[in-house]
Design an enzyme around this catalytic site. Structure first.
Site, PDB file in Angstrom:
ATOM      1  N   LYS A  53       0.835  -1.212   0.000  1.00  0.00           N
ATOM      2  CA  LYS A  53       0.000   0.000   0.000  1.00  0.00           C
ATOM      3  C   LYS A  53       0.867   1.258   0.000  1.00  0.00           C
ATOM      4  O   LYS A  53       0.522   2.259  -0.638  1.00  0.00           O
ATOM      5  CB  LYS A  53      -0.936   0.006   1.224  1.00  0.00           C
ATOM      6  CG  LYS A  53      -2.092  -0.979   1.104  1.00  0.00           C
ATOM      7  CD  LYS A  53      -3.291  -0.358   0.387  1.00  0.00           C
ATOM      8  CE  LYS A  53      -4.148  -1.328  -0.397  1.00  0.00           C
ATOM      9  NZ  LYS A  53      -4.970  -2.227   0.343  1.00  0.00           N
TER      10      LYS A  53
ATOM     11  N   LYS B 242      -3.301 -10.799  -8.368  1.00  0.00           N
ATOM     12  CA  LYS B 242      -4.565 -11.011  -7.688  1.00  0.00           C
ATOM     13  C   LYS B 242      -5.583 -10.003  -8.205  1.00  0.00           C
ATOM     14  O   LYS B 242      -5.247  -8.829  -8.397  1.00  0.00           O
ATOM     15  CB  LYS B 242      -4.308 -10.779  -6.187  1.00  0.00           C
ATOM     16  CG  LYS B 242      -5.469 -11.019  -5.294  1.00  0.00           C
ATOM     17  CD  LYS B 242      -5.204 -10.454  -3.898  1.00  0.00           C
ATOM     18  CE  LYS B 242      -5.364  -8.948  -3.863  1.00  0.00           C
ATOM     19  NZ  LYS B 242      -5.536  -8.354  -2.542  1.00  0.00           N
TER      20      LYS B 242
ATOM     21  N   LYS C 291      -9.309  -4.159  -6.779  1.00  0.00           N
ATOM     22  CA  LYS C 291      -9.914  -2.884  -7.170  1.00  0.00           C
ATOM     23  C   LYS C 291      -8.838  -1.894  -7.594  1.00  0.00           C
ATOM     24  O   LYS C 291      -9.051  -1.044  -8.437  1.00  0.00           O
ATOM     25  CB  LYS C 291     -10.677  -2.284  -5.987  1.00  0.00           C
ATOM     26  CG  LYS C 291     -11.872  -3.096  -5.539  1.00  0.00           C
ATOM     27  CD  LYS C 291     -12.363  -2.598  -4.166  1.00  0.00           C
ATOM     28  CE  LYS C 291     -13.125  -3.669  -3.420  1.00  0.00           C
ATOM     29  NZ  LYS C 291     -13.158  -3.458  -1.972  1.00  0.00           N
TER      30      LYS C 291
HETATM   31  P1  AMP Z   1     -11.137  -5.977   0.087  1.00  0.00           P
HETATM   32  O1  AMP Z   1     -11.777  -5.644  -1.203  1.00  0.00           O
HETATM   33  O2  AMP Z   1      -9.657  -5.855   0.054  1.00  0.00           O
HETATM   34  O3  AMP Z   1     -11.771  -5.292   1.250  1.00  0.00           O
HETATM   35  O4  AMP Z   1     -11.406  -7.534   0.280  1.00  0.00           O
HETATM   36  C1  AMP Z   1     -12.639  -8.046   0.728  1.00  0.00           C
HETATM   37  C2  AMP Z   1     -12.595  -9.548   0.792  1.00  0.00           C
HETATM   38  O5  AMP Z   1     -12.412 -10.103  -0.508  1.00  0.00           O
HETATM   39  C3  AMP Z   1     -11.433 -10.097   1.644  1.00  0.00           C
HETATM   40  O6  AMP Z   1     -11.883 -11.230   2.345  1.00  0.00           O
HETATM   41  C4  AMP Z   1     -10.409 -10.485   0.629  1.00  0.00           C
HETATM   42  O7  AMP Z   1      -9.547 -11.501   1.077  1.00  0.00           O
HETATM   43  C5  AMP Z   1     -11.286 -10.962  -0.510  1.00  0.00           C
HETATM   44  N1  AMP Z   1     -10.598 -10.820  -1.807  1.00  0.00           N
HETATM   45  C6  AMP Z   1     -10.198  -9.650  -2.377  1.00  0.00           C
HETATM   46  N2  AMP Z   1      -9.594  -9.891  -3.563  1.00  0.00           N
HETATM   47  C7  AMP Z   1      -9.615 -11.242  -3.748  1.00  0.00           C
HETATM   48  C8  AMP Z   1      -9.147 -12.107  -4.781  1.00  0.00           C
HETATM   49  N3  AMP Z   1      -8.556 -11.648  -5.879  1.00  0.00           N
HETATM   50  N4  AMP Z   1      -9.335 -13.444  -4.636  1.00  0.00           N
HETATM   51  C9  AMP Z   1      -9.952 -13.928  -3.523  1.00  0.00           C
HETATM   52  N5  AMP Z   1     -10.411 -13.160  -2.514  1.00  0.00           N
HETATM   53  C10 AMP Z   1     -10.257 -11.837  -2.615  1.00  0.00           C
END
Ligand code: AMP
Ligand code: TRP
Length: 327
Positions: A111, A191, A194
């Protein structure tokens, strides 16, 4: 009843990685657990979002969670900042977390590289607030994607330390994995995220999805349609693993190996199967967008329920650590 807790940041639109890595398990777990799911707007402040954008993103993420099948009659869905105990317990957990543990966090490094002009202390202490989120509901199960492993390990260590110093208070939270703990993005490399612009959005239409899939990376060794491909190294094939039935996957693998099936057709099949999942989600989301009062009602009721559970934990925590009780 055993409890589950998880959160998603309101930093942009939900994508298929969020859905497959986390939300599908939220929908499953709410059947058998007392569930607390949270839009973590305080975490999002580490990226200093524009206030109007943040407000909108909180609503959109909540809509996406509900449209994906989280049922407000079964789960408590709420917005983190509406439960002030998160910040309160966050401070207490800050005083129990060694600097050295935070220094090991790879997400802080990632980050910081992404926003070199704004390396604030919140980015560094981010996992402590996450520990507090989990602790506040005394959660036993935390459904998240693989990228959260380090944060969860840190949370477990901090909670064990709390229990050791002040007496057994928190359960040891176990990670719950989906069948897609790390969904790779359209670039076939990183991965899905967003912040990387390599995502398939949860609300995209069938046409938008197919547009994106056209440019998505496949088996790099397969240059022409007549070249035989290797499904195991193809990201599109890995997505078929999440969205397509087993018989169809077997046909696709055979067609790819024998060069009978071209990449474009393989992508069209994926787009159709993706739409079968996303179409109903998109429709439910549109209905929720048309009824903002209903969304407010769900989030307000969720915050009220969450505050009751959170305050019960805080009373115990204050007593354990010797703070004067609030009456
Ligand atoms: P975030 O958008 O970072 O707040 O992530 C929200 C949830 O989605 C968390 O549990 C992350 O681990 C999961 N997550 C985000 N990106 C991925 C991805 N590419 N593959 C699997 N899980 C994801
Ligand atoms: N850090 C998580 C992410 O970026 C979001 C999160 C915040 C979370 N608090 C949580 C996940 C508590 C699980 C439990 O994805």
């Amino acid at each position: 009843m055993v409890r589950t807790m998880s959160g998603i940041q309101p930093t942009g639109k939900l994508h298929s990685g969020n859905y497959l890595g986390a939300i599908v398990n939220w929908v499953e777990l709410q059947k058998n657990y007392e569930a607390f799911f949270c839009v973590v707007d305080l975490h999002a402040l580490t990226q200093r979002p524009d206030p109007a954008v943040l407000k909108q993103a909180v609503r959109e993420v909540a809509i996406g969670i509900l449209a994906s099948g989280v049922d407000p009659d079964k789960s408590t869905l709420f917005v983190q900042s509406q439960v002030p105990q998160h910040a309160e317990l966050g401070w207490i957990m800050t005083c129990l977390t060694p600097l050295g543990d935070l220094n090991r966090m790879t997400q802080f490094k990632d980050k910081s590289a992404q926003q070199p002009e704004n390396i604030n202390a919140g980015l560094f202490t981010y996992p402590i607030l996450q520990t507090a989120d989990i602790a506040l509901y005394r959660a036993d199960r935390v459904p998240v994607g693989e990228d959260q492993d380090q944060h969860l390990e840190l949370a477990r260590e901090t909670l064990r330390r709390f229990n050791f110093v002040y007496g057994e208070t928190f359960p040891d939270p176990q990670t719950v994995r989906s069948h897609a703990p790390r969904v790779i993005g359209l670039d076939g490399q990183a991965k899905m995220s967003k912040s990387k612009g390599n995502e398939i959005g949860l609300f995209e239409t069938a046409d938008e999805t197919m547009q994106k899939l056209r440019g998505a990376k496949t088996d790099p060794a397969r240059l022409r349609k007549s070249d035989p491909g290797t499904p195991e190294v193809c990201n599109i094939f890995s997505w078929h693993g999440f969205f397509s039935p087993a018989e169809q996957r077997a046909e696709i693998a055979a067609g790819c190996r024998s060069a009978q099936l071209g990449c474009v057709d393989c992508k069209k099949m994926l787009a159709t199967n993706l739409e079968a999942v996303k179409g109903p989600i998109r429709e439910r989301a549109a209905a929720l967008r048309d009824n903002p009062a209903r969304l407010d009602e769900i989030l307000d009721a969720g915050a009220r329920k969450a505050r009751v559970a959170a305050e019960a934990t805080m009373q115990l925590v204050r007593e354990r650590i010797g703070l004067r009780p609030s009456k």
